[in-house]
Scaffold this active site. Structure first.
Site, mmCIF file in Angstrom:
data_model
loop_
_atom_site.group_PDB
_atom_site.id
_atom_site.type_symbol
_atom_site.label_atom_id
_atom_site.label_comp_id
_atom_site.label_asym_id
_atom_site.label_seq_id
_atom_site.Cartn_x
_atom_site.Cartn_y
_atom_site.Cartn_z
ATOM 1 C CB SER A 53 -6.612 1.889 -2.325
ATOM 2 O OG SER A 53 -4.668 1.658 -1.543
ATOM 3 N N GLY A 83 -1.696 6.896 -4.023
ATOM 4 C CA GLY A 83 -2.169 7.063 -5.678
ATOM 5 C C GLY A 83 -3.284 6.903 -6.305
ATOM 6 C CB SER A 104 7.718 8.481 4.191
ATOM 7 O OG SER A 104 7.026 8.636 6.090
ATOM 8 C CE1 TYR A 158 7.018 2.939 4.259
ATOM 9 C CE2 TYR A 158 6.997 4.738 6.227
ATOM 10 C CZ TYR A 158 5.988 3.815 4.816
ATOM 11 O OH TYR A 158 5.664 5.262 4.234
#
Length: 250
Positions: free
Chosen positions: A17, A20, A138, A151
């Protein structure tokens, strides 16, 4: 459509999804033989069907070392070497300081740090000299986000893997780079923001903070990954490439 990756073997973890999936499809469209991973068989089957071309799905959780071994066993059954590894599998949940549990910490670091580390390390015997490794970082690696500290810490670790691994792998001329997306329109983002109207409102708010005036699309991140994997980036090594509409530059 170019054939930059004709006769190339590419591994994309977390390929069912979002970023990726879009990247696996882009590699396949340019002639690569692509292996993707996913934790759910139904999602994996759907992704393989959607991508088409020379695509192989391998069910596995990249936080589990046995599953990583199974991935590379599947690659070796068809190919003697690998040209590109896109270590993309990862995820996170919101948890402010004061509400972080040991399970939240363990799950996030196992998936985003342990999984990336061993996905790349276990690929080394298969990677050809001069291959390319791309890690998914990120914008949170350099900018603060409320309730997202665990995260963010994992993505800072991933970014520093790239800095160090280029030294470990320099004799083999294997390039390692990180691509760091900003806010990107994926199902995972919708889930993070609570889905429905709540997610739409949050995305609209965040779009107003981005100089480009909108959030990104998975296909735009995929283009950056393919650039880093290609010979056009042959002298690009160890960088963090932000694909975020300018968000972290202001």
């Amino acid at each position: 459509m170019s054939n930059r990756f004709q006769n190339k073997v590419v591994v994309v973890t977390g390929g069912t999804s979002g970023i990726g999936l879009a990247t696996a499809r882009a590699f396949a469209d340019e002639g690569a033989s692509v292996f993707i991973t996913g934790r759910r068989q139904d999602a994996l089957d759907a992704a393989v069907k959607a991508i088409g071309g020379q695509i192989t799905g391998v069910r596995g959780d990249m936080a589990e070392l046995a599953d990583i071994d199974r991935l590379y066993d599947a690659v070796q059954q068809k190919h003697a070497r690998t040209d590109v590894v896109f270590a993309n599998a990862g995820g996170g949940e919101l948890a402010p300081l004061g509400a972080i549990t040991e399970e939240h910490y363990r799950r996030t670091f196992d998936t985003n740090v342990k999984g990336v580390l061993f996905t790349v390390q276990k690929a080394l015997p298969l990677l050809r000299d001069g291959a390319s490794v791309i890690l998914t970082g990120s914008t949170t690696s350099v900018s603060g986000t409320p309730a997202f500290s665990v995260y963010s810490a994992t993505k800072a670790a991933v970014r520093n893997f790239a800095r160090n691994w280029i030294l470990d792998l320099k004799d083999r001329r294997i390039r390692v780079n990180a691509v760091s997306p900003g806010v990107t329109d994926t199902a995972g983002l919708d889930h993070l923001f609570g889905g429905g109207d709540a997610a739409s409102g949050t995305k609209d708010y965040l779009a107003g903070l981005i100089p480009a005036g909108r959030i990104g699309q998975p296909e735009e991140i995929a283009k950056a990954v393919l650039f880093l994997a290609s010979e056009e980036a042959s002298f690009v090594n160890g960088i963090e490439l932000f694909v975020d509409g300018g968000q972290v530059q202001i």
